[in-house]
Structures are given as structure tokens and as C-alpha cells.
Motif scaffolding. Structure first.
Motif, PDB file in Angstrom:
ATOM      1  N   PHE A 194       2.810   6.009  -6.755  1.00 48.13           N
ATOM      2  CA  PHE A 194       2.292   6.058  -8.117  1.00 48.13           C
ATOM      3  C   PHE A 194       0.889   6.652  -8.212  1.00 48.13           C
ATOM      4  O   PHE A 194       0.355   6.806  -9.301  1.00 48.13           O
ATOM      5  N   ASP A 195       0.275   7.001  -7.083  1.00 47.44           N
ATOM      6  CA  ASP A 195      -1.099   7.507  -7.064  1.00 47.44           C
ATOM      7  C   ASP A 195      -1.117   8.988  -7.393  1.00 47.44           C
ATOM      8  O   ASP A 195      -0.743   9.825  -6.577  1.00 47.44           O
ATOM      9  N   ARG A 196      -1.536   9.322  -8.589  1.00 48.18           N
ATOM     10  CA  ARG A 196      -1.575  10.726  -9.032  1.00 48.18           C
ATOM     11  C   ARG A 196      -2.699  11.515  -8.371  1.00 48.18           C
ATOM     12  O   ARG A 196      -2.691  12.734  -8.388  1.00 48.18           O
ATOM     13  N   HIS A 197      -3.682  10.843  -7.811  1.00 45.06           N
ATOM     14  CA  HIS A 197      -4.839  11.523  -7.232  1.00 45.06           C
ATOM     15  C   HIS A 197      -4.672  11.827  -5.752  1.00 45.06           C
ATOM     16  O   HIS A 197      -5.435  12.608  -5.203  1.00 45.06           O
ATOM     17  N   ALA A 198      -3.699  11.231  -5.098  1.00 45.48           N
ATOM     18  CA  ALA A 198      -3.495  11.465  -3.668  1.00 45.48           C
ATOM     19  C   ALA A 198      -2.814  12.823  -3.468  1.00 45.48           C
ATOM     20  O   ALA A 198      -1.830  13.125  -4.128  1.00 45.48           O
TER      21      ALA A 198
ATOM     22  N   ALA B 245       2.340   1.752  -3.446  1.00 46.11           N
ATOM     23  CA  ALA B 245       1.320   2.211  -4.392  1.00 46.11           C
ATOM     24  C   ALA B 245       1.086   3.715  -4.292  1.00 46.11           C
ATOM     25  O   ALA B 245       0.790   4.363  -5.304  1.00 46.11           O
ATOM     26  N   THR B 246       1.229   4.305  -3.105  1.00 48.19           N
ATOM     27  CA  THR B 246       0.997   5.744  -2.963  1.00 48.19           C
ATOM     28  C   THR B 246       1.991   6.561  -3.777  1.00 48.19           C
ATOM     29  O   THR B 246       1.689   7.688  -4.170  1.00 48.19           O
TER      30      THR B 246
ATOM     31  N   ARG C 201       0.832  -1.212   0.000  1.00 47.79           N
ATOM     32  CA  ARG C 201       0.000   0.000   0.000  1.00 47.79           C
ATOM     33  C   ARG C 201       0.858   1.250   0.000  1.00 47.79           C
ATOM     34  O   ARG C 201       0.544   2.240  -0.657  1.00 47.79           O
TER      35      ARG C 201
ATOM     36  N   CYS D 236      -1.273   6.492   4.416  1.00 45.36           N
ATOM     37  CA  CYS D 236      -2.259   5.417   4.347  1.00 45.36           C
ATOM     38  C   CYS D 236      -3.101   5.387   5.610  1.00 45.36           C
ATOM     39  O   CYS D 236      -2.636   5.767   6.683  1.00 45.36           O
TER      40      CYS D 236
END
Length: 50
Positions: free
Chosen positions: A36-40, A33-34, A30, A46
Motif C-alpha cells: 500500500f506504500d505509494r512512495h516506495a 504495508a509495502t 511490514r 524491507c
């Protein structure tokens, strides 16, 4: 050095544009993954497991 390699070292391998979480790094999936998260929003962490 990529941001993923700086944060997670040998737990994650990046080959080209494809990241791969090594077995010993699966507990951090998790968190990886953050990266690569363009929306966060910047600095978001987390949620805690319940």
C-alpha cells in the motif's frame, strides 16, 4: 484477485477498501504495508531487523 490476496493469501483480509491483517499474519505486517506504500520505489524490500 487483489495483489494483497495473491501475495499473502488468508493472512490478510480486504473488505472493500479496508485491509485487515489477521492475527496469524501479524509477523508479516511490514511486508503487507509495502503493498500500500505509494512512495516506495518498485521492487524495494524491507530493511533487515537489527
Amino acid at each position: 484477485m487483489s495483489p494483497v490476496a495473491e501475495r499473502f493469501g488468508d493472512l490478510v483480509a480486504c473488505e472493500g477498501n479496508v485491509p485487515a491483517i489477521r492475527p496469524e499474519g501479524r509477523a508479516l505486517a511490514r511486508m503487507v504495508a509495502t503493498v500500500f506504500d505509494r512512495h516506495a520505489p518498485q521492487g524495494v524490500r524491507c530493511s533487515q531487523a537489527s
